[in-house]
Scaffold this active site. Structure first.
Site, PDB file in Angstrom:
ATOM      1  N   LYS A   1      30.382  32.114  40.788  1.00  0.00           N
ATOM      2  CA  LYS A   1      31.333  30.961  40.242  1.00  0.00           C
ATOM      3  C   LYS A   1      32.225  31.739  39.375  1.00  0.00           C
ATOM      4  O   LYS A   1      32.148  32.197  38.384  1.00  0.00           O
ATOM      5  CB  LYS A   1      30.192  29.773  40.165  1.00  0.00           C
ATOM      6  N   ILE A   2      33.808  31.225  39.402  1.00  0.00           N
ATOM      7  CA  ILE A   2      34.773  30.756  38.296  1.00  0.00           C
ATOM      8  C   ILE A   2      35.019  30.065  38.032  1.00  0.00           C
ATOM      9  O   ILE A   2      36.095  29.559  39.162  1.00  0.00           O
ATOM     10  CB  ILE A   2      35.921  32.516  39.082  1.00  0.00           C
TER      11      ILE A   2
END
Length: 553
Positions: free
Chosen positions: A145-146
């Site tokens: 997740k970014i």
């Protein structure tokens, strides 16, 4: 209705083309077998995590203690310890979901882990940690997740180009969502040029929902006009629907057609933050109103349970009229003076701030546990003395947390009963503040190294349900006495809460882990709630018990 006649609402949701993911992960879920049960019985096909979820997980039970003791003894620093704990949990979850991953050809069976949110404004550092997470977990069904910050967009392109599957998170605005889709395609183009197999790269774009209504409704309430009030609770759904329209438009563009012909996978829209924050709204609203084939809905456990119990599917799929109505809603927001660009900028800043705070809380808890003299081993034996987590202080705090859970259910029920009435906002505001107070107690317990005993929490929840059979003269419905009994019950709950705050405030004099100023503020909040509830009680008594004229002799 027999048990076999009960509709399987989550199965219907899955059949409608929505992938059901759980927004939660802990070692308790993994080791206790509950996650496997959710896959088998509740059609859950993926899991998402974030720093807040991991901070909460550490407070659940004692399953992290042995590893924390080992990490502390080895002299591991806090960031490395957090990395080890979180990647171990996610790796195990990936194994649990591997059959789903294989059955769906890699589309589902996904587990997400987030990069350190403190790196959100540093593209190079985010890219480097994404690589480390990908390598450390070492499972093909991982999503890294970014956050979709401007710097995050650069990192998304870079890691996708390297063949890393990404869950892009914290998306609030349509402009940023379009930039996310562009960043993903740019990464795929670079991966294709490098000779990578595009079919191996997957992505979802997490478009946040409920927080949008929370912020917009707050601004609408401040305007305090009939026009503004008519727009409450509609912005999040409208925003998400326009996001899906943008996604459909992107799929028709020549750029995507070229990538699709080369084997690229679509970056599915994911509806995140789908737990309803305002008790005045239906608790399944952000699921039922966003049933769109080819999307993902990641739900907290309470929302998942609510939909399984009473969720409903909508009618026909989204058509042009729905998109036009969504656009018209934003025109109306603009007319009453709501700057939606400022709303989404605010939500992004606050979202990052909350994740950073949770990350710091997680780090502080890990550091405290690694260096604690009182960490219990997994066999339940005492580790090295110190704070007696299994003794009287832990029992006392868990009893209060259980009571707080029962109280919260009571306040939520009252808010629901008064929805649409003149005092609607009073009761919904009380419910929100009581929930915030319970969360504050949970953080204080974490600061003291006291895990929340989920069995006691469940008992508190059940006790409130059982308490609904109350002496109000009606067995199954509300009566004129209901408001009186309800107000008295809420008053008792807040008095009990205040007593707990006073006890902790006294302990704060000799324990610097307890913030005296925060406890003073919590006591003041409790006093305010008591005063308000006493006013409501007196008004209820007047309505219910003083309605008959006095008898004449």
């Amino acid at each position: 209705m027999s048990g076999t006649d009960v509709p399987d609402r989550l199965a219907a949701l899955s059949t409608a083309g929505v992938s059901v993911w759980l927004d939660d992960l802990s070692r308790e879920l993994l080791a206790g077998g509950e996650l496997m049960e959710l896959i088998a019985d509740k059609h859950v096909v993926g899991v998402t995590t974030n720093p807040t979820i991991f901070a909460s997980a550490l407070s659940k039970g004692d399953r992290y203690n042995q590893q924390l003791c080992s990490l502390g003894s080895a002299g591991v620093d806090v960031d490395d310890a957090v990395f080890a704990l979180t990647t171990d949990d996610v790796r195990e979850a990936c194994e649990v979901f591997m059959p789903v991953y294989e059955r769906t050809g890699g589309v589902d069976g996904r587990v997400s882990i987030e990069v350190d949110p403190r790196l959100a404004q540093d593209a190079a550092a985010t890219t480097e940690q994404a690589r480390k997470l990908w390598e450390a977990v070492g499972r093909p069904n991982l999503f890294v997740k970014i956050p979709a910050t401007r710097k995050g967009l650069e990192a998304i392109t870079a890691v996708v180009a390297e063949g890393i599957s990404v869950n892009v998170t914290l998306i609030f605005s349509l402009d940023r969502y379009r930039a996310v889709m562009d960043a993903y395609q740019a990464g795929l183009e670079q991966a294709h040029t490098a000779g990578r197999n595009l079919a191996d790269i997957h992505s979802v774009a997490s478009f946040f929902v409920s927080r949008v209504d929370t912020e917009v409704d707050r601004r609408l309430d401040a305007l305090d006009t009939p026009e503004a009030q008519a727009l409450r609770g509609k912005t999040a759904i409208a925003n998400a629907r326009l996001a899906f329209q943008a996604y459909e438009q992107m799929l028709l563009e020549p750029r995507w057609q070229v990538l699709a012909a080369a084997g690229a996978r679509m970056q599915r829209p994911l509806w995140a933050s789908t737990g309803v924050k305002d008790p005045a709204y239906p608790d399944t609203m952000y699921v039922s109103e966003l049933v769109v084939a080819g999307t993902v809905n990641t739900m907290p456990g309470a929302t998942l349970a609510a939909f399984a119990d009473h969720g409903a599917l909508p009618g026909p799929p989204l058509e042009a009229e729905a998109f036009a109505a969504a656009a018209a809603h934003f025109d109306a927001l603009k007319r009453v003076g709501i700057d939606f660009a400022d709303v989404t900028d605010t939500l992004e800043r606050e979202g990052l701030s909350k994740f950073e705070a949770s990350w710091k809380e997680l780090g502080a808890s890990v550091e405290r546990e690694m260096n604690s003299e009182g960490v219990l081993a997994d066999d339940g034996s005492e580790g090295r003395g110190g704070f007696d987590r299994a003794g009287l202080p832990a029992i006392y705090l868990n009893d209060h947390y259980s009571a707080a859970t029962a109280g919260l259910e009571l306040f939520r029920r009252a808010a629901k009963a008064h929805a649409g009435e003149e005092d609607d906002e009073v009761f919904s505001g009380l419910a929100r503040r009581v929930e915030e107070d319970r969360d504050s107690l949970g953080r204080l317990m974490s600061a003291l190294g006291v895990p929340i005993q989920q069995s006691k929490v469940a008992m508190g929840w059940l006790a409130e349900k059982a308490g609904r059979l109350k002496p109000n003269g009606h067995a199954l419905s509300r009566s004129p006495l209901s408001d009186v009994v309800e107000a008295e019950s809420m008053l008792l709950a807040v008095h009990g809460k205040a007593a707990g705050w006073r006890t902790l405030r006294a302990l704060a004099e000799t324990d610097d882990r307890l913030p005296a100023d925060d406890l003073d503020a919590l006591l003041e909040r409790a006093d305010q709630q008591i005063r308000l509830l006493e006013e409501l009680r007196v008004a209820a008594v007047t309505r219910s018990l003083h309605t008959q004229p006095p008898r004449t002799p």
